[in-house]
Design an enzyme around this catalytic site. Structure first.
Site, short mmCIF file in Angstrom:
data_model
loop_
_atom_site.label_atom_id
_atom_site.label_comp_id
_atom_site.label_asym_id
_atom_site.label_seq_id
_atom_site.Cartn_x
_atom_site.Cartn_y
_atom_site.Cartn_z
N GLN A 59 -52.28 -0.52 -47.23
CA GLN A 59 -52.88 -0.98 -48.48
C GLN A 59 -53.38 0.16 -49.36
OE1 GLN A 59 -53.01 -3.96 -49.87
NE2 GLN A 59 -52.01 -5.01 -48.15
N CYS A 95 -49.69 -13.63 -44.50
CA CYS A 95 -49.12 -13.83 -43.16
C CYS A 95 -49.75 -15.02 -42.47
CB CYS A 95 -49.35 -12.60 -42.30
SG CYS A 95 -48.77 -11.12 -43.09
#
Lengths: 395, 124
Positions: free
Chosen positions: A180, A326
């Protein structure tokens, strides 16, 4: 419905046109396998080497310390499984945090089933790991510490450099999942004090299916993939040449504009939070507001549920996410939000909004305009809201 | 992910709200699991004269709530009790596998409301 307003950049990003352009010939004319000896292959090998050098320079590494992978998940899996395998004679204890990505958490679960011991460090209310806790958790049989650089849901930036000092003193290898943060925060593997670092190109306007692991020289690790001897035998498989070339370009572009993007996105993010918190009762921020990725906003709204908010926003052409993409389809609330101490019933009402290069002030103002009526409507529909709001008014 | 019919019910839920002087109330689910439904019914001559729902939950939870009210309204109580969770999901053209459990709220809520109505009657 007008154009799509994409506010899910932590999930993935579009490929920068300049990146796509530079990738294009490596699919067609320059299709040679870099492992061959004739000149067509040599051109590919040179392109891979150039990309490797460029990326290495950006993160303060040596070119031979860059290993290309299929993405962040592979790099995370490799760091954990490869270290566990190579170091099992030294010990079978690993340290990680409660808020890692599933690519780390499910891999350590897998290791636990094979007799390894795992310490999952708690985080504070903002999602921060305490470096002293890392120090206390290290044992003589600890073979790896793996703590993410920035969290994918709440954007919290962990004190990696401080943790790196701790692991270095203790002589324990240190891996960080920088999926990230890559392209968003300055990364220098020596300043961070890491031995391994994962990243994935599609998070910084590069293509999907390509990532890398920085692997410090002399780090003990066994390969995950065996075969053709690529990456000095550490990662077999024909090089994804267009992907590698594209990732290097994407990282270069992201690094060049990093400071400007950060300022712009943080300002838009703050404008969004100010606008929403001024117009909606019982709305809360998840995570740490100071040590946070510039484009990340994660909030929760009392009395309503995340997916219904996403579906309503989608009707206005706005793409956001609830927790981690996810976990869509799973019923558990986000493990990250629970680790912050947020009760389950509130964690379900969370929304992750991640800004990026395409985000404009108009997008933010539209969000501020359409979201409050969505909250009102979902609260009208909710059997738990009224009790809550009466309570809150009385307090 | 969802069928067009599920989305249509999510966008335009039927019979959403609360019957203030309800004859029976059914509450199922739990906010900790992220889904909860409250169903209020009005019964006249053993027929479900009116029915309203409130639901906290995902798109499937809202759509199945809406669908079950549509299926049950105007039915005799014993007929309404025969509506199964599966029948509600089928009436919506199916649900994604991971969301099948959400459809359990709908018929369970209806049965709970009818049960509540009957126990109130018995107490009279």
């Amino acid at each position: 419905m007008g154009r799509v307003i994409y506010l899910d950049h932590a999930s993935t990003t579009p490929v920068d046109p300049e990146v796509l352009e530079i990738m294009r010939p490596w699919f067609t004319e320059e299709f040679g396998n870099p492992s061959t000896v004739y000149s067509l292959g040599l051109a590919s090998a040179q392109a891979v080497q150039q990309a490797r050098e460029s990326i290495a320079e950006t993160i303060g590494a040596e070119p031979e310390e860059i290993c290309f992978t299929s993405g962040g998940t592979e790099a995370d899996n490799w760091a954990l499984l490869g270290t566990a395998d190579a170091c099992q004679k030294k010990g079978r204890h690993l340290i990680t945090s409660a808020i890692e990505h599933h690519a780390v958490l499910e891999t350590v679960e897998h290791l636990e089933k094979r007799g390894y011991e795992v310490t999952r460090l708690p985080v504070d209310g903002g999602g921060l790991v305490d470096p002293d806790e890392v120090r206390r958790a290290i044992r003589p049989d600890t073979i790896l510490v793996s703590i993410m650089h920035a969290n994918n849901e709440i954007g919290t930036i962990e004190p990696i450099a401080e943790i790196g000092k701790v692991t270095r003193e203790a002589g324990v290898p240190f891996h960080t999942d920088a999926v990230q943060s890559a392209g968003k925060l300055p990364l220098d593997v020596n300043e961070l004090g890491v031995d391994m670092l994962s990243m994935s190109a599609h998070k910084f306007y590069g293509p999907k299916g390509i990532g890398l692991m920085y692997l410090r020289k002399r780090t003990r690790i066994t390969p995950l993939l065996h075969g053709g001897g690529q990456e000095k035998g550490f990662r077999a498989g024909t090089h994804n040449v267009p992907g590698i070339v594209g990732m290097a370009k994407a990282l270069e572009l992201a690094t060049n504009r990093m400071a400007d993007d950060a300022v712009r996105e943080a300002a838009l993010r703050d404008r969004l939070w100010d606008g929403l918190s001024a117009n909606i009762d019982a709305i809360h921020l998840n995570g740490d507001m100071v040590s946070r990725l510039p484009g990340n906003l994660n909030l929760r709204v009392d009395g309503i549920e995340g997916e219904s908010m996403i579906l309503m926003l989608d009707m206005d052409g706005i793409c956001v996410s609830s927790g981690s993409a996810c976990t869509t389809g799973s019923l558990e609330p986000s493990h990250v939000l629970l680790a912050l101490g947020i009760p389950q019933e509130h964690a379900h009402g969370s929304l992750r909004i991640t800004l990026g290069r395409s985000t404009t002030a108009e997008d933010i103002d539209l969000f501020i305009k359409v979201f409050p009526p969505i909250v009102t409507r979902l609260r009208e529909m909710s059997p738990i809201w009224c009790a809550n709001c009466v309570c809150k008014q009385r307090n | 992910m969802y069928s067009e019919l599920v989305m249509e019910h999510f966008r335009n839920p039927r019979n959403m709200g609360v019957i203030e002087d309800a004859d029976g109330v059914g509450e199922v689910g739990n906010p900790q699991c992220g889904d909860m439904m409250r169903l209020t019914i009005k019964v006249k001559d053993d027929i479900l004269e009116d029915i309203k729902f409130q639901t906290l939950g995902c798109g499937a939870a809202v759509a199945t709530s809406s669908m079950v009210t549509e299926m049950a309204k105007g039915k005799r109580l014993d007929e309404a009790l025969e509506i199964s969770n599966r029948a509600v999901a089928e009436a919506l053209g199916g649900l994604p596998p991971a969301k099948m459990h959400c459809s359990n709220l709908a018929a369970d809520g209806l049965q709970a409301a009818i049960k509540d109505y009957r126990s109130r009657q018995a107490a009279k």
